[in-house]
Every structure is written in structure tokens, then in C-alpha cells.
Design a protein around this motif. Structure first.
Motif, short mmCIF file in Angstrom:
data_model
loop_
_atom_site.label_atom_id
_atom_site.label_comp_id
_atom_site.label_asym_id
_atom_site.label_seq_id
_atom_site.Cartn_x
_atom_site.Cartn_y
_atom_site.Cartn_z
N ASN A 19 0.85 -1.19 0.00
CA ASN A 19 0.00 0.00 0.00
C ASN A 19 0.89 1.24 0.00
OD1 ASN A 19 -2.57 -1.41 0.32
ND2 ASN A 19 -1.84 -1.89 2.38
N VAL A 20 0.39 2.31 -0.62
CA VAL A 20 1.15 3.55 -0.72
C VAL A 20 0.37 4.68 -0.04
CG1 VAL A 20 2.22 5.23 -2.27
CG2 VAL A 20 2.18 2.81 -2.90
N PHE A 21 1.09 5.49 0.72
CA PHE A 21 0.51 6.66 1.38
C PHE A 21 1.40 7.87 1.10
CE2 PHE A 21 -0.51 2.84 3.72
CZ PHE A 21 -1.88 2.96 3.94
N GLY A 22 0.80 9.03 1.09
CA GLY A 22 1.57 10.24 0.84
C GLY A 22 1.17 11.35 1.80
N LYS A 23 2.11 12.25 2.04
CA LYS A 23 1.84 13.46 2.82
C LYS A 23 1.74 14.62 1.82
CE LYS A 23 3.96 11.90 7.14
NZ LYS A 23 4.83 12.30 8.28
N PHE A 24 0.51 14.92 1.44
CA PHE A 24 0.26 15.92 0.39
C PHE A 24 -0.14 17.26 1.01
CE2 PHE A 24 -0.66 11.76 -1.44
CZ PHE A 24 0.01 11.82 -2.65
N TYR A 25 0.22 18.32 0.31
CA TYR A 25 -0.19 19.65 0.74
C TYR A 25 -0.17 20.61 -0.44
CZ TYR A 25 4.86 20.86 0.84
OH TYR A 25 6.18 21.08 0.51
N ASP A 26 -0.91 21.69 -0.30
CA ASP A 26 -0.93 22.78 -1.28
C ASP A 26 -0.40 24.04 -0.63
OD1 ASP A 26 -2.12 21.10 -3.11
OD2 ASP A 26 -4.14 21.94 -2.88
N VAL A 70 -9.66 16.16 -2.48
CA VAL A 70 -10.42 16.98 -1.53
C VAL A 70 -9.72 17.02 -0.17
CG1 VAL A 70 -12.64 17.21 -0.33
CG2 VAL A 70 -12.57 16.45 -2.72
N ALA A 71 -8.99 15.95 0.15
CA ALA A 71 -8.38 15.84 1.47
C ALA A 71 -7.07 16.62 1.60
CB ALA A 71 -8.13 14.37 1.80
N VAL A 72 -6.59 17.23 0.52
CA VAL A 72 -5.28 17.89 0.56
C VAL A 72 -5.38 19.22 1.30
CG1 VAL A 72 -3.43 18.90 -0.82
CG2 VAL A 72 -4.56 16.80 -1.60
N THR A 87 -1.97 10.01 3.79
CA THR A 87 -3.26 9.59 3.26
C THR A 87 -3.04 8.64 2.08
OG1 THR A 87 -3.36 11.53 1.80
CG2 THR A 87 -4.40 11.73 3.96
N PRO A 88 -4.03 7.80 1.76
CA PRO A 88 -3.85 6.85 0.65
C PRO A 88 -3.49 7.57 -0.65
CG PRO A 88 -5.77 6.26 1.94
CD PRO A 88 -5.32 7.59 2.46
N ALA A 89 -2.56 6.97 -1.39
CA ALA A 89 -2.07 7.59 -2.62
C ALA A 89 -2.15 6.60 -3.78
CB ALA A 89 -0.62 8.06 -2.44
N LYS A 90 -2.27 7.15 -4.98
CA LYS A 90 -2.20 6.34 -6.19
C LYS A 90 -0.73 6.02 -6.46
CE LYS A 90 -6.12 8.92 -8.07
NZ LYS A 90 -6.58 9.85 -9.14
N CYS A 91 -0.47 4.77 -6.80
CA CYS A 91 0.91 4.36 -7.03
C CYS A 91 1.38 4.81 -8.41
CB CYS A 91 1.00 2.84 -6.93
SG CYS A 91 2.69 2.25 -6.77
N ASP A 92 2.67 5.14 -8.52
CA ASP A 92 3.23 5.51 -9.81
C ASP A 92 4.33 4.51 -10.19
OD1 ASP A 92 5.63 6.25 -8.53
OD2 ASP A 92 5.12 8.37 -8.48
N PRO A 93 4.82 4.54 -11.43
CA PRO A 93 5.80 3.54 -11.89
C PRO A 93 7.07 3.47 -11.05
CG PRO A 93 4.85 4.68 -13.78
CD PRO A 93 4.35 5.40 -12.56
#
Length: 229
Positions: A19-26, A70-72, A87-93
Motif C-alpha cells: 500500500n502507498v501513502f503520501g503526505k500531500f499539501y498545497d 479533496v483531502a489535501v 493519506t492513501p495515494a495512487k501508485c506511480d511507476p
């Protein structure tokens, strides 16, 4: 085992294992919004491990996106980044490639940080975003900024395994690479260095398929040899 004999798991297989998670922000400055990610965390399904088996330092977050935009959160200072929740993230190559190395090494949990947090789908856009960040005086988009020392030291402290460098070999990132290396001193790190370049390390996910296998094979050998010492 040679690179050609290396088992190369498919994305479907890897999706069932990790599983992949990321710490995203704007960050909004004036009329522009910078979309960023400070960390990506890859966890084996079912693991409850707290510390990381390895820390990867790459160029930028690329095409990795949150499952829900929306959660960013929108932040206004570098101090807020340290308290972001994954938060859950979409996986990339690139993350699939790191999962393959995790399988070779038997790792359960790894973390990715970058020379810059700027989320850009390709290198050309990333270089433009770097220039724009300078234009807007957005200085803390890199965890290697002096402003983010505590956060940087915490993620290194939470890693019980190797630091692996793989930010690529483009000359346009040399200034960021030198800055990162200065902040990683005196830690020990590994990577596949470009010949005659003291600061550039080959990316884990090259475009040519066979080169992907060569990177995995070579990186696994480097780590195994270090383990013997």
C-alpha cells in the motif's frame, strides 16, 4: 543471479502486496497554487512496523497523487508540513520499482523524500515549476531547506536501514543535488553514481525495460556487499 534472471513482478502482483501513502499539501501564493508532497510511504500489506527499512531520495514526486484531492490541506508555513498525516495515494511507476527492490531485500516499509516536493508529471514541467517557485519566493518546497531541518532529521532518524539516492542524472538538478548532499553529511548513503559526476545518481525507474532490471540487480548487489562488511 544476473539481471536477466531477476524476477520482475507485475504492477498487479505488487498492488496485492503493498500500500502507498503520501503526505500531500498545497501552498497558495498570490494567484498560483503549488501542489506538493513531502513524503511517500510504501508499506507491505499487514505490516505494523514503525521504522523504515530504507529511505529513498529522488528528484520530485512525479505523477503520484492522493486518492482524494479533496483531502489535501492548504498550508502557509514550513512548520505545518511536519504535522501532515499520510493519506492513501495512487501508485506511480517509480514506486512499483521500489516495491520490486523491497521484495528482493525482504523489506516491509520504506519512505521516499525528494529534492523538491513539487508535484510535476514530467521533468520539463518540473523545471518550469522550480523557476516559478523562485519567482514566488517559495523557498521551503525542499526538505533539504534549512527551514525544514527538524523534519529532515526526524525522517532519517526513523530509518533503520540504508539511505538510497536516485534523483537522476540531469544537469538542471545539480544545484538541488549539491544542497541535498551537504545536508546528508555525515550519513552513509548508496546509489548508482553517474561516471565522473559527484552528485548525480541514476533513477530507479529508467525508461528502457532492461535498464529497470539492471538498476534493481545493481542496487541489490551494492546493498548486499555493504551488508557483508
Amino acid at each position: 543471479m544476473s539481471a536477466s534472471e531477476l524476477e520482475f513482478k507485475s504492477q498487479i502482483e505488487l498492488d496485492s502486496l503493498f500500500n502507498v501513502f503520501g503526505k500531500f499539501y498545497d501552498v497558495k501564493i498570490g494567484n498560483h497554487t503549488f501542489k506538493c508532497r513531502s513524503q511517500a510511504i510504501i508499506e507491505r500489506e499487514g505490516t505494523n512496523q514503525n521504522q523504515y527499512d530504507a529511505l529513498f531520495v529522488l528528484m520530485n514526486p512525479g505523477s503520484c497523487e492522493p486518492v482524494s484531492e479533496v483531502a489535501v490541506p492548504s498550508i502557509h508555513s514550513e512548520s505545518e508540513i511536519m504535522n501532515l498525516n499520510p493519506t492513501p495515494a495512487k501508485c506511480d511507476p517509480t514506486q512499483y520499482q521500489i516495491m520490486r527492490l523491497m521484495e528482493l531485500r525482504g523489506w516491509n516499509k520504506t519512505v521516499i523524500i525528494n529534492l523538491s516536493d513539487l508535484r510535476s508529471g514530467n521533468a520539463d514541467k518540473f523545471y518550469l515549476d522550480l523557476l516559478r517557485a523562485d519567482d514566488y519566493a517559495f523557498r521551503f518546497h525542499s526538505i533539504f531547506s534549512d527551514l525544514r531541518k527538524s523534519e529532515r532529521e526526524k525522517v532519517i532518524e526513523d530509518c533503520m536501514g540504508p539511505i538510497i539516492l536516485g534523483w537522476g542524472v540531469k544537469n538542471k538538478i545539480k544545484h538541488l543535488a549539491f544542497e541535498a548532499l551537504s545536508k546528508l553529511f555525515p550519513y552513509t548513503y548508496f546509489g548508482i553514481k553517474k561516471q565522473d559526476e559527484g552528485c548525480l545518481y541514476y533513477h530507479p525507474n529508467p525508461q528502457i525495460f532492461n535498464d529497470k532490471k539492471i538498476w534493481l540487480h545493481t542496487m541489490n548487489l551494492i546493498l548486499s556487499e555493504n551488508q557483508k562488511e
